[in-house]
Design an enzyme around this catalytic site. Structure first.
Site, PDB file in Angstrom:
ATOM      1  N   CYS A   1     -36.859  17.360  -9.045  1.00 34.51           N
ATOM      2  CA  CYS A   1     -37.068  16.137  -9.823  1.00 34.51           C
ATOM      3  C   CYS A   1     -35.789  15.716 -10.553  1.00 34.51           C
ATOM      4  O   CYS A   1     -35.552  14.538 -10.753  1.00 34.51           O
ATOM      5  CB  CYS A   1     -38.221  16.316 -10.795  1.00 34.51           C
ATOM      6  SG  CYS A   1     -38.108  17.825 -11.749  1.00 34.51           S
TER       7      CYS A   1
ATOM      8  N   GLU B   1     -36.715   7.423  -5.864  1.00 32.55           N
ATOM      9  CA  GLU B   1     -36.501   8.854  -5.663  1.00 32.55           C
ATOM     10  C   GLU B   1     -36.671   9.164  -4.164  1.00 32.55           C
ATOM     11  O   GLU B   1     -37.721   8.878  -3.588  1.00 32.55           O
ATOM     12  CB  GLU B   1     -37.588   9.580  -6.471  1.00 32.55           C
ATOM     13  CG  GLU B   1     -37.394  11.053  -6.600  1.00 32.55           C
ATOM     14  CD  GLU B   1     -38.446  11.662  -7.537  1.00 32.55           C
ATOM     15  OE1 GLU B   1     -39.587  11.170  -7.558  1.00 32.55           O
ATOM     16  OE2 GLU B   1     -38.113  12.638  -8.223  1.00 32.55           O
TER      17      GLU B   1
ATOM     18  N   LYS C   1     -54.524  23.472 -10.536  1.00 33.08           N
ATOM     19  CA  LYS C   1     -54.617  23.088  -9.120  1.00 33.08           C
ATOM     20  C   LYS C   1     -53.229  23.175  -8.499  1.00 33.08           C
ATOM     21  O   LYS C   1     -52.297  22.507  -8.943  1.00 33.08           O
ATOM     22  CB  LYS C   1     -55.159  21.677  -8.939  1.00 33.08           C
ATOM     23  CG  LYS C   1     -55.513  21.445  -7.472  1.00 33.08           C
ATOM     24  CD  LYS C   1     -55.529  20.009  -7.048  1.00 33.08           C
ATOM     25  CE  LYS C   1     -54.188  19.442  -6.682  1.00 33.08           C
ATOM     26  NZ  LYS C   1     -53.631  19.900  -5.396  1.00 33.08           N
TER      27      LYS C   1
ATOM     28  N   GLU D   1     -44.591  15.303 -16.392  1.00 33.31           N
ATOM     29  CA  GLU D   1     -43.211  15.556 -15.966  1.00 33.31           C
ATOM     30  C   GLU D   1     -43.077  14.899 -14.604  1.00 33.31           C
ATOM     31  O   GLU D   1     -43.643  15.376 -13.627  1.00 33.31           O
ATOM     32  CB  GLU D   1     -42.976  17.080 -15.919  1.00 33.31           C
ATOM     33  CG  GLU D   1     -41.518  17.446 -16.034  1.00 33.31           C
ATOM     34  CD  GLU D   1     -40.836  17.519 -14.699  1.00 33.31           C
ATOM     35  OE1 GLU D   1     -40.332  16.472 -14.239  1.00 33.31           O
ATOM     36  OE2 GLU D   1     -40.808  18.604 -14.111  1.00 33.31           O
TER      37      GLU D   1
HETATM   38  P1  NDP Z   1     -47.820  13.808  -5.940  1.00 30.66           P
HETATM   39  O1  NDP Z   1     -47.495  13.238  -7.243  1.00 30.66           O
HETATM   40  O2  NDP Z   1     -48.760  13.084  -5.060  1.00 30.66           O
HETATM   41  O3  NDP Z   1     -48.414  15.296  -6.110  1.00 30.66           O
HETATM   42  C1  NDP Z   1     -48.219  16.150  -7.213  1.00 30.66           C
HETATM   43  C2  NDP Z   1     -49.493  16.942  -7.488  1.00 30.66           C
HETATM   44  O4  NDP Z   1     -50.551  16.057  -7.870  1.00 30.66           O
HETATM   45  C3  NDP Z   1     -50.034  17.694  -6.284  1.00 30.66           C
HETATM   46  O5  NDP Z   1     -50.702  18.854  -6.700  1.00 30.66           O
HETATM   47  C4  NDP Z   1     -51.044  16.702  -5.731  1.00 30.66           C
HETATM   48  O6  NDP Z   1     -51.993  17.304  -4.909  1.00 30.66           O
HETATM   49  C5  NDP Z   1     -51.662  16.172  -6.997  1.00 30.66           C
HETATM   50  N1  NDP Z   1     -52.269  14.850  -6.898  1.00 30.66           N
HETATM   51  C6  NDP Z   1     -52.079  13.904  -5.949  1.00 30.66           C
HETATM   52  N2  NDP Z   1     -52.808  12.804  -6.255  1.00 30.66           N
HETATM   53  C7  NDP Z   1     -53.456  13.067  -7.413  1.00 30.66           C
HETATM   54  C8  NDP Z   1     -54.337  12.323  -8.248  1.00 30.66           C
HETATM   55  N3  NDP Z   1     -54.687  11.066  -7.958  1.00 30.66           N
HETATM   56  N4  NDP Z   1     -54.812  12.887  -9.369  1.00 30.66           N
HETATM   57  C9  NDP Z   1     -54.446  14.141  -9.703  1.00 30.66           C
HETATM   58  N5  NDP Z   1     -53.622  14.895  -8.950  1.00 30.66           N
HETATM   59  C10 NDP Z   1     -53.121  14.357  -7.827  1.00 30.66           C
HETATM   60  O7  NDP Z   1     -46.522  14.051  -5.143  1.00 30.66           O
HETATM   61  P2  NDP Z   1     -46.400  14.210  -3.561  1.00 30.66           P
HETATM   62  O8  NDP Z   1     -46.634  15.587  -3.261  1.00 30.66           O
HETATM   63  O9  NDP Z   1     -47.245  13.258  -2.778  1.00 30.66           O
HETATM   64  O10 NDP Z   1     -44.933  13.750  -3.359  1.00 30.66           O
HETATM   65  C11 NDP Z   1     -44.637  12.350  -3.326  1.00 30.66           C
HETATM   66  C12 NDP Z   1     -43.341  12.041  -3.994  1.00 30.66           C
HETATM   67  O11 NDP Z   1     -43.465  12.364  -5.360  1.00 30.66           O
HETATM   68  C13 NDP Z   1     -42.144  12.864  -3.525  1.00 30.66           C
HETATM   69  O12 NDP Z   1     -41.522  12.342  -2.428  1.00 30.66           O
HETATM   70  C14 NDP Z   1     -41.291  12.807  -4.746  1.00 30.66           C
HETATM   71  O13 NDP Z   1     -40.581  11.612  -4.761  1.00 30.66           O
HETATM   72  C15 NDP Z   1     -42.268  12.814  -5.888  1.00 30.66           C
HETATM   73  N6  NDP Z   1     -42.472  14.159  -6.458  1.00 30.66           N
HETATM   74  C16 NDP Z   1     -41.883  14.417  -7.652  1.00 30.66           C
HETATM   75  C17 NDP Z   1     -41.998  15.664  -8.194  1.00 30.66           C
HETATM   76  C18 NDP Z   1     -41.361  15.993  -9.495  1.00 30.66           C
HETATM   77  O14 NDP Z   1     -41.234  17.159  -9.838  1.00 30.66           O
HETATM   78  N7  NDP Z   1     -40.960  15.035 -10.269  1.00 30.66           N
HETATM   79  C19 NDP Z   1     -42.709  16.743  -7.544  1.00 30.66           C
HETATM   80  C20 NDP Z   1     -43.345  16.351  -6.301  1.00 30.66           C
HETATM   81  C21 NDP Z   1     -43.201  15.099  -5.812  1.00 30.66           C
HETATM   82  P3  NDP Z   1     -51.614  17.573  -3.372  1.00 30.66           P
HETATM   83  O15 NDP Z   1     -50.283  18.189  -3.303  1.00 30.66           O
HETATM   84  O16 NDP Z   1     -52.629  18.512  -2.972  1.00 30.66           O
HETATM   85  O17 NDP Z   1     -51.654  16.241  -2.722  1.00 30.66           O
END
Ligand code: NDP
Length: 788
Positions: A298, A395, A190, A264
């Site tokens: 990250c 973060e 996804k 991760e």
């Molecule tokens: P999320 O953790 O919400 O999203 C990461 C992925 O998980 C996306 O594909 C998202 O879908 C999907 N997702 C969201 N909710 C669920 C769930 N309940 N079950 C399974 N999959 C899910 O990150 P955000 O995009 O909302 O970002 C929020 C914060 O997270 C950022 O500000 C940052 O601090 C952190 N972040 C950290 C990352 C890292 O690499 N460590 C990467 C991205 C974010 P969709 O995008 O379609 O909502």
């Protein structure tokens, strides 16, 4: 005009990347995009739009997966699995190689699309992201070719659900898809709602490159799609990258399901600059650490920790450098900072910065030009920050750097580790001695010495603590997609049922053992004891009834036993060999005990004891052999993959084969430098308490082994929820394991659970060796530059 004036006043015009091909590609789909399921494009009625964050332009309409779409994708992956898994290593390697080649051939299109969709500078997608994507497929094509040779006793996991974030859309796809396919798994991925386009192009390329239908399936959608996918019953593993909050939610939802999981997650990585650092290089490195990809990384070096003596000079130089950072359209080849991914993310950054200023931080931003529209945020410096401020702990995931000062290396390490995360750290000093010393003390999966944000497919990447577990890249990343070829489900060998049926020899033992904490026998905190009976039902002892306080005391004692992990493998080996020698003297006592407690025949008890000794020897043997490795990811850089003990491991000992099970687990953990808090089986606790004297006579430092007897479920809960326990190994029923896994998500401790399955502890193949040691260590990669 002097040369100096020319250089000072020189202005950069814009140099826009031609996006003609990207637009042709978008138009070739009439800007309507579907899922890739079983090699076909599938469209849903519900849709959402993709926007370019730099301009707000609508790039297209995307299908939003329904429950039916998710089912179909999982079914397609299951249908494709047997054939894909059955290909020869060479055939699978050729598929991965074809994908690597195809990515290179379309690299400019990928880069342009990625920058349009995500807002990142084209320089970064073109020169960093896409080359790394191709590198990952080449590297894993290689591993596909040699899979059986390198991992002879493993098989693929099956159908893997993968969920990726928006910050490195195609790179995160590559990190997940390449190893999964190389090891023979099929995938349902996804993409992130905000950045799906490069994944769609990748799906198209899979089709063109002849990847069999159903091997790679792509779903478009939002968090709800992700949530439904991970809960699907017909997947065997989930690999997730994203926020810690969602990672924790996924872990809790999957608890008890038996599905494999790698996470991760987020980070708040320190960037330490010591007074003997090359300051200009450290300033430049900081640009790569925190302003790369607008800080939406990250492992961004988002906390500058600077030695007080150079703080003023460093900040002055840093501000000057920040003033020269160019912000603008992501397709402009001259810019340093592009757009953040979305208006939502922009608001999140603004809110966090405002909260920081309200807490007392001082804000500084350069005066440079900002685009008038689009999701842009200037490079930002926050000083006067206290360790407890939200901006020092949470973060921000934006181009925002916070600064704190330290005086001594010890203080630097303390500040660096003052976070719930543990993804990465940067250390700047010209003193290699200090760099390595500090690197060893920082709890993080990646350490960059005098460098920042460098990556390679051969070097594993992943976190400690709340930054998650599991590694991506390197050989350790492959193990995440492999299962050992051992069938563990079965009946216990000497479980409670057998115990009642077998005759007792009637040996009498009259003892009142205590707990074993910090090298001392201590009374249980609650002051209660329970009667203890042998196999024939005779009352033979009163055992202490441990409670939460006993566990807390044991964890504290284990934490304090710092000399154990600091020893060399050789020193630990000597102690374990000596322990085996002392145990040998007590052969008769333990054999009698085993017979008396379990009712097993003398011959079987003798064989269990002999095997236990041999296991102890094997653990001692591996202390200085299960070592790290060295990678050469780049010219003038080595990466040292160090295997570090987790720290304190809580072990719920197995019920079956009381002595052998207990020693096989406990000593594997200890051999790798961990300290152990052991809860023995209630039925066979006396086997554990008889070990006290063996420990006391074997030079084991106090606190390395701690034993708390008592009600297993209650003690398991306390261990699993304890914030100072780094890992938990649990041989228990499905119900207890599920609860343990749920509670372990609180501080994201590593877990290894039997989920009600029994092992044959008499079988070396399934009950000793590398698998045990892998669960006992974290791999930390230290990047060390040389000659530059
Ligand atoms: P999320 O953790 O919400 O999203 C990461 C992925 O998980 C996306 O594909 C998202 O879908 C999907 N997702 C969201 N909710 C669920 C769930 N309940 N079950 C399974 N999959 C899910 O990150 P955000 O995009 O909302 O970002 C929020 C914060 O997270 C950022 O500000 C940052 O601090 C952190 N972040 C950290 C990352 C890292 O690499 N460590 C990467 C991205 C974010 P969709 O995008 O379609 O909502």
């Amino acid at each position: 005009m002097s040369v100096r004036q020319v250089l000072d006043e020189m202005d950069y015009g814009s140099a826009s990347e031609n996006d003609h091909e990207a637009r042709l590609w978008l138009d070739s789909y009439r800007r309507r995009f579907g899922h890739m399921i079983g090699g076909q494009w599938v469209y849903s009625r519900q849709t959402f739009d993709a926007f370019a964050p730099a301009t707000g332009e609508n790039l297209g309409r995307l299908s939003k997966a329904t429950a039916g779409d998710i089912d179909e994708a999982v079914n397609a992956a299951n249908a494709a699995y047997p054939k894909w898994r059955g290909l020869s290593d060479h055939q699978r390697a050729r598929h991965l190689y074809a994908l690597a080649r195809a990515i290179q051939k379309h690299s400019r299109l990928f880069a342009t699309l990625e920058s349009l969709d995500n807002g990142k500078p084209i320089r970064e997608s073109r020169d960093i992201d896409i080359p790394l994507v191709a590198r990952h497929f080449y590297y894993h094509a290689g591993y596909a070719q040699i899979r059986n040779r390198e991992f002879p006793n493993y098989r693929p996991v099956g159908v893997v659900a993968q969920i990726i974030p928006w910050n490195f859309p195609l790179l995160m796809l590559a990190w997940k898809v390449a190893p999964a396919l190389a090891m023979g798994n099929t995938v349902v991925l996804k993409a992130a709602e905000d950045t799906s386009l490069s994944a769609i192009l990748f799906a198209q390329i899979c089709q063109q490159a002849g990847l069999p239908p159903g091997v790679f399936n792509l779903l478009l959608g939002d968090g709800k799609t992700g949530s439904a996918l991970v809960q699907h019953t017909n997947i065997q593993k989930v690999a997730f990258t994203g926020s810690t909050a969602v990672g924790r939610e996924i872990r809790q939802v999957l608890a008890g399901s038996g599905k494999r999981l790698s996470l991760e997650l987020g980070g708040k990585s320190p960037y330490l600059v010591f007074e003997d650092a090359d300051i200009d290089s450290a300033v430049e490195g900081l640009v790569d650490a925190i302003w790369f990809n607008q800080g939406q990384v990250c492992c961004a070096g988002s906390r500058l920790l600077i030695q007080e003596s150079i703080a003023e000079q460093f900040i002055r130089k840093l501000k000057r450098r920040m003033s020269r950072l160019l912000i603008g359209n992501s397709l402009d080849k001259n810019i340093d900072i592009g757009a953040v991914v979305s208006a939502t993310q922009l608001d999140r950054i603004k809110n966090m910065v405002s909260a920081g200023v309200a807490e007392g931080a001082e804000l500084w931003q350069p005066k440079g030009d900002m685009p008038e529209s689009g999701c842009f945020y200037p490079p930002t410096l926050l000083t006067s920050v206290e360790p407890a401020h939200s901006i020092a702990q949470e973060e921000i995931f934006g181009p925002v750097l916070i600064v704190m000062a330290f005086r001594t290396p010890a203080e630097a390490v303390e500040l660096a580790n003052n976070t719930r995360y543990g993804l990465a750290a940067n250390i700047w000093t010209e003193n290699i001695n200090e760099a390595m010393d500090v690197a060893a003390q920082i709890k993080a999966g990646t350490i960059w010495i005098n460098s920042a944000n460098t990556f390679d497919a051969s070097v594993g990447f992943g976190g400690y603590r709340e930054s998650g577990f599991g590694r991506e890249g390197g050989p350790e990343g492959l193990v995440e997609y492999l299962e050992r070829n051992v069938h563990l489900a079965g009946q216990p060998f000497e479980g409670k049922e057998n115990r009642k049926r077998l005759p007792s020899l009637g040996t009498k033992i009259d003892r009142t053992p205590k707990q074993y904490i910090g090298g001392k026998q201590t009374r249980p905190d609650g002051g209660y004891s329970t009667l203890y009976r042998d196999a024939a039902g005779n009352q033979i002892a009163e055992l202490p009834k441990g409670n939460r306080k006993d566990i807390r005391n044991a964890v504290e004692a284990a934490r304090a036993a710092r000399s154990w992990p600091a020893m060399t493998g050789h020193q630990r080996a000597q102690i374990l060999f000596y322990l085996a020698e002392n145990l040998e003297y007590r052969r008769d006592e333990f054999v009698r005990l085993l017979v008396c407690l379990s009712g097993q025949p003398v011959s079987r008890a003798e064989s269990e004891f002999s095997l236990a000794l041999s296991r102890l020897f094997a653990c001692a043997a591996y202390t200085d052999k299960f070592e790290g490795s060295v990678h050469l990811p780049d010219k003038n850089k080595v990466a040292l993959a160090m295997k570090e003990p987790l720290g304190v491991i809580g072990i719920m000992a197995p019920e079956e084969s009381p002595l052998l099970g207990l020693l096989s687990t406990t000593f594997s953990a200890a051999a790798m430098g961990n300290r152990v808090v052991l809860v023995p089986s209630e039925t066979y606790a006396l086997v554990a308490t008889h070990l006290y004297q063996v420990f006391d006579t074997s030079d084991i430092p106090a606190g390395v082994f701690n034993i708390v007897c008592g009600p297993r479920q209650e003690l398991a809960r306390t261990l699993a929820g304890h914030g100072d326990v780094d890992g938990i190994w649990c041989w228990e029923t499905e119900t207890i394991c599920k609860e343990v896994e749920y509670l372990a998500s609180e501080n994201m401790k590593r877990s290894w659970l039997s989920n009600g399955n029994y092992r044959n502890w008499h079988d070396d193949e399934q009950s000793s060796g590398i698998e045990f040691f892998e669960h006992a260590v974290n791999i930390k990669n230290i990047w060390v530059p040389y000659g530059v």
